[in-house]
Design a protein around this motif. Structure first.
Motif, PDB file in Angstrom:
ATOM      1  N   ARG A  96      -2.300  -6.048   1.016  1.00 41.73           N
ATOM      2  CA  ARG A  96      -1.265  -7.039   0.697  1.00 41.73           C
ATOM      3  C   ARG A  96      -1.931  -8.355   0.335  1.00 41.73           C
ATOM      4  O   ARG A  96      -2.669  -8.928   1.130  1.00 41.73           O
ATOM      5  CB  ARG A  96      -0.305  -7.237   1.863  1.00 41.73           C
ATOM      6  CG  ARG A  96       0.783  -8.282   1.551  1.00 41.73           C
ATOM      7  CD  ARG A  96       1.864  -8.329   2.594  1.00 41.73           C
ATOM      8  NE  ARG A  96       2.733  -7.175   2.530  1.00 41.73           N
ATOM      9  CZ  ARG A  96       3.717  -7.014   1.649  1.00 41.73           C
ATOM     10  NH1 ARG A  96       3.947  -7.937   0.731  1.00 41.73           N
ATOM     11  NH2 ARG A  96       4.462  -5.944   1.670  1.00 41.73           N
ATOM     12  N   GLU A 118      -0.496 -11.760  -1.215  1.00 41.02           N
ATOM     13  CA  GLU A 118       0.706 -12.486  -1.655  1.00 41.02           C
ATOM     14  C   GLU A 118       0.457 -13.333  -2.897  1.00 41.02           C
ATOM     15  O   GLU A 118       1.334 -13.468  -3.747  1.00 41.02           O
ATOM     16  CB  GLU A 118       1.265 -13.341  -0.523  1.00 41.02           C
ATOM     17  CG  GLU A 118       1.884 -12.540   0.612  1.00 41.02           C
ATOM     18  CD  GLU A 118       3.068 -11.677   0.200  1.00 41.02           C
ATOM     19  OE1 GLU A 118       3.840 -12.074  -0.691  1.00 41.02           O
ATOM     20  OE2 GLU A 118       3.222 -10.584   0.789  1.00 41.02           O
ATOM     21  N   LYS A 138       0.542 -10.939  -5.766  1.00 38.72           N
ATOM     22  CA  LYS A 138       1.923 -10.503  -5.976  1.00 38.72           C
ATOM     23  C   LYS A 138       2.681 -11.561  -6.768  1.00 38.72           C
ATOM     24  O   LYS A 138       3.356 -11.241  -7.754  1.00 38.72           O
ATOM     25  CB  LYS A 138       2.619 -10.249  -4.634  1.00 38.72           C
ATOM     26  CG  LYS A 138       4.088  -9.892  -4.772  1.00 38.72           C
ATOM     27  CD  LYS A 138       4.773  -9.730  -3.423  1.00 38.72           C
ATOM     28  CE  LYS A 138       6.270  -9.546  -3.631  1.00 38.72           C
ATOM     29  NZ  LYS A 138       7.008  -9.450  -2.385  1.00 38.72           N
ATOM     30  N   ASP A 188       9.414  -7.511  -8.358  1.00 37.08           N
ATOM     31  CA  ASP A 188       9.240  -7.697  -6.918  1.00 37.08           C
ATOM     32  C   ASP A 188       9.366  -6.351  -6.206  1.00 37.08           C
ATOM     33  O   ASP A 188       8.539  -6.010  -5.350  1.00 37.08           O
ATOM     34  CB  ASP A 188      10.264  -8.701  -6.384  1.00 37.08           C
ATOM     35  CG  ASP A 188      10.071  -8.976  -4.912  1.00 37.08           C
ATOM     36  OD1 ASP A 188       9.048  -9.599  -4.552  1.00 37.08           O
ATOM     37  OD2 ASP A 188      10.927  -8.547  -4.111  1.00 37.08           O
ATOM     38  N   GLN A 189      10.376  -5.572  -6.586  1.00 32.87           N
ATOM     39  CA  GLN A 189      10.554  -4.246  -5.980  1.00 32.87           C
ATOM     40  C   GLN A 189       9.403  -3.314  -6.346  1.00 32.87           C
ATOM     41  O   GLN A 189       8.918  -2.550  -5.511  1.00 32.87           O
ATOM     42  CB  GLN A 189      11.884  -3.636  -6.398  1.00 32.87           C
ATOM     43  CG  GLN A 189      13.076  -4.348  -5.815  1.00 32.87           C
ATOM     44  CD  GLN A 189      14.392  -3.755  -6.277  1.00 32.87           C
ATOM     45  OE1 GLN A 189      14.453  -2.821  -7.067  1.00 32.87           O
ATOM     46  NE2 GLN A 189      15.483  -4.317  -5.774  1.00 32.87           N
ATOM     47  N   GLU A 232       6.329  -4.301  -4.299  1.00 31.70           N
ATOM     48  CA  GLU A 232       6.487  -3.866  -2.906  1.00 31.70           C
ATOM     49  C   GLU A 232       6.308  -2.352  -2.781  1.00 31.70           C
ATOM     50  O   GLU A 232       5.666  -1.876  -1.834  1.00 31.70           O
ATOM     51  CB  GLU A 232       7.843  -4.306  -2.340  1.00 31.70           C
ATOM     52  CG  GLU A 232       7.892  -5.777  -1.984  1.00 31.70           C
ATOM     53  CD  GLU A 232       6.865  -6.186  -0.930  1.00 31.70           C
ATOM     54  OE1 GLU A 232       6.628  -5.425   0.041  1.00 31.70           O
ATOM     55  OE2 GLU A 232       6.282  -7.282  -1.074  1.00 31.70           O
ATOM     56  N   SER A 267       4.532  -0.547  -4.770  1.00 29.20           N
ATOM     57  CA  SER A 267       3.112  -0.319  -5.029  1.00 29.20           C
ATOM     58  C   SER A 267       2.279  -0.609  -3.785  1.00 29.20           C
ATOM     59  O   SER A 267       1.333   0.127  -3.472  1.00 29.20           O
ATOM     60  CB  SER A 267       2.640  -1.190  -6.193  1.00 29.20           C
ATOM     61  OG  SER A 267       3.308  -0.846  -7.384  1.00 29.20           O
ATOM     62  N   ILE A 268       2.623  -1.668  -3.072  1.00 29.04           N
ATOM     63  CA  ILE A 268       1.908  -2.003  -1.840  1.00 29.04           C
ATOM     64  C   ILE A 268       2.098  -0.897  -0.808  1.00 29.04           C
ATOM     65  O   ILE A 268       1.134  -0.452  -0.178  1.00 29.04           O
ATOM     66  CB  ILE A 268       2.368  -3.373  -1.288  1.00 29.04           C
ATOM     67  CG1 ILE A 268       1.890  -4.497  -2.208  1.00 29.04           C
ATOM     68  CG2 ILE A 268       1.875  -3.581   0.150  1.00 29.04           C
ATOM     69  CD1 ILE A 268       2.531  -5.853  -1.922  1.00 29.04           C
ATOM     70  N   ALA A 269       3.325  -0.426  -0.652  1.00 26.16           N
ATOM     71  CA  ALA A 269       3.593   0.662   0.300  1.00 26.16           C
ATOM     72  C   ALA A 269       2.801   1.912  -0.080  1.00 26.16           C
ATOM     73  O   ALA A 269       2.202   2.572   0.783  1.00 26.16           O
ATOM     74  CB  ALA A 269       5.089   0.961   0.344  1.00 26.16           C
TER      75      ALA A 269
END
Length: 100
Positions: free
Chosen positions: A52, A54, A57, A83-84, A87, A89-91
């Motif tokens: 992560r 930020e 992002k 944004d979705q 997120e 992609s991070i997960a």
């Protein structure tokens, strides 16, 4: 997408739907490539806490909004979509990191 008409050339809903379906297939292929980069990131990053980021992002979302603006499409929903996407992609990257 070469078998589909450009949007401005469409005269029937069948042509519009064929174009939308072709674009959707292309988008999924691009998303698969993007998620492949998340696999690479999970392989390269030395620590899970690095997944992560930020600042990155925010930069990615700002880039998408600017691209939308330049393309003449609504930037707010593109920003929300990105944004979705980031997120998700991070997960995905966290899961990939944990599988290593």
């Amino acid at each position: 997408m070469q078998d589909t008409l450009d949007p401005e050339a469409c005269t029937t809903m069948a042509e519009v739907r064929a174009g939308v379906d072709a674009v959707d297939r292309a988008l999924v292929a691009l998303l698969a490539r993007r998620f492949g980069y998340m696999d690479a990131a999970a392989r390269i990053k030395p620590e899970r806490s690095h997944v992560r980021d930020e600042a990155r992002k925010a930069q990615v979302i700002a880039n998408a909004r600017a691209s939308a603006r330049a393309a003449g499409i609504p930037e707010a929903p593109v920003g929300e979509f990105w944004d979705q996407l980031v997120e998700a992609s991070i997960a995905y990257e966290l899961e990939a990191f944990d599988r290593r």
